[in-house]
Design an enzyme around this catalytic site. Structure first.
Site, PDB file in Angstrom:
ATOM      1  N   HIS A  27       0.815  -1.216   0.000  1.00 57.41           N
ATOM      2  CA  HIS A  27       0.000   0.000   0.000  1.00 57.41           C
ATOM      3  C   HIS A  27       0.846   1.263   0.000  1.00 57.41           C
ATOM      4  O   HIS A  27       1.851   1.360   0.722  1.00 57.41           O
ATOM      5  CB  HIS A  27      -1.035   0.012   1.127  1.00 57.41           C
ATOM      6  CG  HIS A  27      -0.494   0.022   2.513  1.00 57.41           C
ATOM      7  ND1 HIS A  27      -0.113   1.175   3.143  1.00 57.41           N
ATOM      8  CD2 HIS A  27      -0.264  -0.978   3.397  1.00 57.41           C
ATOM      9  CE1 HIS A  27       0.307   0.881   4.379  1.00 57.41           C
ATOM     10  NE2 HIS A  27       0.239  -0.419   4.552  1.00 57.41           N
ATOM     11  N   ASP A  29       6.350   0.701   6.545  1.00 59.37           N
ATOM     12  CA  ASP A  29       4.895   0.519   6.413  1.00 59.37           C
ATOM     13  C   ASP A  29       4.312   1.624   5.540  1.00 59.37           C
ATOM     14  O   ASP A  29       3.923   2.663   6.045  1.00 59.37           O
ATOM     15  CB  ASP A  29       4.269   0.525   7.816  1.00 59.37           C
ATOM     16  CG  ASP A  29       2.794   0.179   7.786  1.00 59.37           C
ATOM     17  OD1 ASP A  29       2.311  -0.292   6.743  1.00 59.37           O
ATOM     18  OD2 ASP A  29       2.128   0.394   8.813  1.00 59.37           O
ATOM     19  N   GLU A  40      -4.809   1.955   2.748  1.00 65.51           N
ATOM     20  CA  GLU A  40      -4.892   0.783   3.611  1.00 65.51           C
ATOM     21  C   GLU A  40      -5.033   1.204   5.067  1.00 65.51           C
ATOM     22  O   GLU A  40      -5.768   0.595   5.844  1.00 65.51           O
ATOM     23  CB  GLU A  40      -3.638  -0.099   3.445  1.00 65.51           C
ATOM     24  CG  GLU A  40      -3.734  -1.462   4.142  1.00 65.51           C
ATOM     25  CD  GLU A  40      -3.218  -1.469   5.588  1.00 65.51           C
ATOM     26  OE1 GLU A  40      -3.438  -2.459   6.280  1.00 65.51           O
ATOM     27  OE2 GLU A  40      -2.605  -0.474   6.035  1.00 65.51           O
ATOM     28  N   GLU A  41      -4.324   2.270   5.436  1.00 63.62           N
ATOM     29  CA  GLU A  41      -4.201   2.603   6.857  1.00 63.62           C
ATOM     30  C   GLU A  41      -5.505   3.036   7.511  1.00 63.62           C
ATOM     31  O   GLU A  41      -5.792   2.672   8.655  1.00 63.62           O
ATOM     32  CB  GLU A  41      -3.146   3.704   7.058  1.00 63.62           C
ATOM     33  CG  GLU A  41      -1.714   3.280   6.747  1.00 63.62           C
ATOM     34  CD  GLU A  41      -1.188   2.196   7.694  1.00 63.62           C
ATOM     35  OE1 GLU A  41      -1.932   1.743   8.573  1.00 63.62           O
ATOM     36  OE2 GLU A  41      -0.028   1.783   7.514  1.00 63.62           O
ATOM     37  N   ASP A  89       3.400  -6.406   3.342  1.00 68.99           N
ATOM     38  CA  ASP A  89       3.028  -5.306   4.237  1.00 68.99           C
ATOM     39  C   ASP A  89       3.400  -5.653   5.675  1.00 68.99           C
ATOM     40  O   ASP A  89       2.606  -5.516   6.596  1.00 68.99           O
ATOM     41  CB  ASP A  89       1.520  -5.014   4.110  1.00 68.99           C
ATOM     42  CG  ASP A  89       1.099  -3.809   4.966  1.00 68.99           C
ATOM     43  OD1 ASP A  89       1.973  -3.010   5.334  1.00 68.99           O
ATOM     44  OD2 ASP A  89      -0.110  -3.697   5.266  1.00 68.99           O
ATOM     45  N   HIS A 141       3.992   2.872  12.543  1.00 69.96           N
ATOM     46  CA  HIS A 141       3.090   4.012  12.759  1.00 69.96           C
ATOM     47  C   HIS A 141       3.705   5.109  13.627  1.00 69.96           C
ATOM     48  O   HIS A 141       2.966   5.879  14.251  1.00 69.96           O
ATOM     49  CB  HIS A 141       1.766   3.569  13.402  1.00 69.96           C
ATOM     50  CG  HIS A 141       0.972   2.646  12.552  1.00 69.96           C
ATOM     51  ND1 HIS A 141      -0.260   2.164  12.933  1.00 69.96           N
ATOM     52  CD2 HIS A 141       1.199   2.127  11.319  1.00 69.96           C
ATOM     53  CE1 HIS A 141      -0.734   1.368  11.990  1.00 69.96           C
ATOM     54  NE2 HIS A 141       0.124   1.325  11.005  1.00 69.96           N
TER      55      HIS A 141
END
Lengths: 465, 465
Positions: free
Chosen positions: A279, A291, A325-326, A353, A423
């Site tokens: 993503h 990520d 995606e997030e 991912d 994140h």
């Protein structure tokens, strides 16, 4: 005896076939490790563009950049697939402190959870109730919760070898914590960061208010693990302390964005599509290198490695860089909807991912017959120290494609360091190792090659046995 | 049929035994991951003490510190084993530049190789001849080499999956390059750093002058990979450029140092010794966290994990922190000599000296019967993602113990990042991940446990079959 003979002939066939497969796989690894492009691409995505939250300028820059890069590979087709995505903005930096006595405060690092509402302009100051999870709310009851900030402090379990399992065991606090706490009259939610390490980085991530009416939604933020330890210790000394936090994030109207798609048309079965992807969006705190910048550039590299090694796939090989995606999965859903509408036949889909770390294997979401075929390929991966072939999940973006006939898979890199960065502000380029990233790309290419060459085991074949 | 029955009974026995083994191994991993000490110990060794070159004050501080820590574990015996070690000192920082025209210079990062002589006080300035290895010297001949600096520039092979194999394929340039170049009249040697990455860190390491008479020894330094690329490119543009370097390292007289040893006496077979160890000395540029602080604290942790889980070994478990692996192997040799003199019976020896990264498996230096026994334990390690059980080398320090009866092994962590840091300024604590270090310690403990419980397959048993 018949069975033994069959096995014998099968083994012989496999032995002969392997020479060619061994050579092809060796060529993918050699090309990835000596003339790879994944690391350069990631450098641009991370250092020239940066964090790519859906709806941001950076996300659009990433769409443009990766499209241009795919265009340069000489694929048969490259296009953008339009998709409306949510646009959530963080606003000015969040701020929080523990107040042990009036005027005596200790600042602690927090970050708003993605999708959270803001606090009132002046922030929220309230007493705190610490819980070890959502289940604890009912035990404490409205009496103890109303008017307070709920502090979810269940840590990730360090004894699980797969850190993703530890994450799964905790992330409900982040995702549903606010919606659940609001039911008991809480005024805000602070969640311990999903991080196995003790450090000062708060880790954001998506949350949902579920069915909570708009006027009952309460703000939610993550606190760093060191901050969580401090808050918990302080509460043990004095449960009457106050916690203050302020954030002014907000949800704007949806905006248009894109999945970026490119493909090499299959020479023999162009109607059978093999998808490889990651993503393109990321959280905004770091630059989204692990990520999922890593997964995007590895997926692009799969098609490029076929090109540079001269391998001509029999099936159509398609790379998809999914948007959102997030915080919404809109790209994955839109892609699956379109595929259904167009009656496209996907046979194999692979997502990367889980970070750009040393690849250890794959997880497969498929039937037993297909898993058996995959296991028969294990010896081909042994020289590259790829040992882990398990049944389980695949990837969020490719999930919506799921049918009985489709084999879904996820790359499984070493997971030990992933949640140190996930994140958070320190998900950055310098924490990706070039060789580890390249080994992942070559490993994905090798699996795609095998599925292209041998196809999947079709249900009718299974029935026909 | 008899054979099948034997296998059946064996399998049953294994099945029953495994439940206990599974529990024991789980307890080692749990304890390492939740109450480990390895990371704290390493923090002290790296950040309070630092680089620990043999004969340095830091090496002596490390001896004292680890002895005190072992003393605190409640072992049956802790002692120091005296050993004379070489003392080589780097002196003031090295300095080097490429001179393209008189007065036009570019500085490049170099570091003296361990054991090298100094340059003359004013440094050496000479023309350079680039070679791809020692074999090239004879091809070029004395005509082209005499009076020049030989620049060894064969890079590590990036296509090998084990970076240690790439290292083996290059390190002769560093170890013997000066001795060989001196035979052709070279005045100095510059060696491309043993590093797969392009960066600015020069990597030191041991070298030997072999039989070269003292007055014919020429100074040798490593240049960073970026520096090597620059020098090579510059030489292609103009082979007549000059290279200047200056270093004032020297070899002093040997001094006394120590191996640090501790043991838990075996309850049933105290005469059978199982050794686990790493080396306490390191190079001086970084703080020696990966090489080999990690191996030392993991080895200490093995004994501590037995203590905290309450496992009482049947055989004597001995930790040895060897001195002087890097530039002499005096500790390893002295230990083996003493063992022979005292007729100690070592049955299994395990070394950790490949960095504190995620453990992937072990390499065994043993006969086929013992390797088969080890392979039968593989399923016990699968839940911890330990897959690699191969035959090969073990560790430098335990090598001198080798006999037909002894099983030697080396921990094999993921090797992708090791040579980014090896012998360089950036081999530092922040590049060691706590969980990865702890998983290594638990993996070592589990293997030591199995050897303690089941013993090795003795030669007389093999004959008796």
């Amino acid at each position: 005896m018949k069975k033994i003979l069959v096995i014998f002939f099968l083994s012989t066939a496999v032995l002969f076939a392997q020479t060619e497969d061994e050579k092809a796989i060796r060529s993918f690894y050699d090309a990835a490790l000596t003339q790879g492009k994944a690391y350069d691409w990631l450098n641009h995505l991370s250092n020239q563009i940066g964090g790519r939250l859906s709806g941001s300028v950076q996300a659009e820059q990433a769409v443009r950049y990766t499209r241009i890069q795919l265009d340069s590979l000489g694929l048969d087709r490259v296009w953008l697939q339009s998709v409306m995505v949510p646009k959530w903005v963080r606003g000015t930096p969040e701020f929080a402190y523990i107040e042990t006595r009036p005027g005596i405060t200790s600042n602690v690092p927090i970050t708003a959870l993605g999708g959270s509402v803001s606090t009132p302009v002046g922030g929220i100051k309230a007493k705190v109730i610490e819980v070890q999870g959502i289940e604890d709310l009912a035990v404490k009851g409205r009496d103890q919760i109303e008017g307070k900030i709920v502090f979810y402090n269940r840590p990730m379990d360090p004894t699980l070898i797969s850190t993703f399992q530890s994450y799964s065991g905790c992330v409900d606090q982040r995702y549903s914590g606010a919606a659940e706490a609001a039911k008991f009259g809480a005024v805000g939610v602070i969640v311990r960061s999903m991080n196995l390490r003790l450090d000062d980085y708060p880790h954001t991530g998506s949350m949902s208010y579920g069915e909570t009416p708009v006027n009952e939604r309460i703000p939610a933020a993550a606190i760093s693990t060191n901050g969580a330890e401090l808050l918990s210790t302080t509460l043990k000394l004095n449960p009457e302390i106050n916690f203050y936090f302020k954030q002014n994030c907000k949800q704007l109207d949806d905006v248009e964005s894109f999945n970026v798609v490119g493909e090499i048309r299959g020479s023999t079965y162009p109607g059978e599509i093999i998808l490889v992807g990651g993503h393109l969006d990321s959280w905004d705190l770091g630059d989204g290198s692990h990520d999922d910048g890593a997964g995007c550039v590895q997926s692009m590299e799969v098609l490029r490695l076929f090109k540079v090694t001269g391998y001509k796939p029999k099936r159509t090989i398609r790379v998809v860089l999914f948007m959102n995606e997030e915080n919404g999965l809109r790209g994955g859903n839109a892609y699956a909807d379109a595929a259904k509408r167009k009656r496209e036949q996907h046979v194999f889909a692979l997502e990367s991912d889980a970070g750009g770390f040393t690849p250890r294997g794959f997880s497969f979401d498929c039937d037993q017959a297909n898993f058996q075929q995959v296991q028969s390929w294990k010896p081909l991966f042994e020289p590259y120290l790829i040992h882990q072939f398990i049944q389980g999940g695949s990837g969020a973006d490719i999930g919506p494609l799921k049918t009985d006939e489709l084999v879904l898979a996820g790359l499984r890199p070493d997971s030990q360091r992933y949640f140190d960065h996930h994140h958070a502000e320190n998900d950055t380029f310098e924490h990706v190792n070039k060789r580890e990233l390249e080994l992942g790309a070559a490993t994905m290419t090798s699996l795609v090659y095998l599925f292209d060459k041998y196809g999947t085991v079709k249900p009718e074949k299974i029935k026909g046995r």
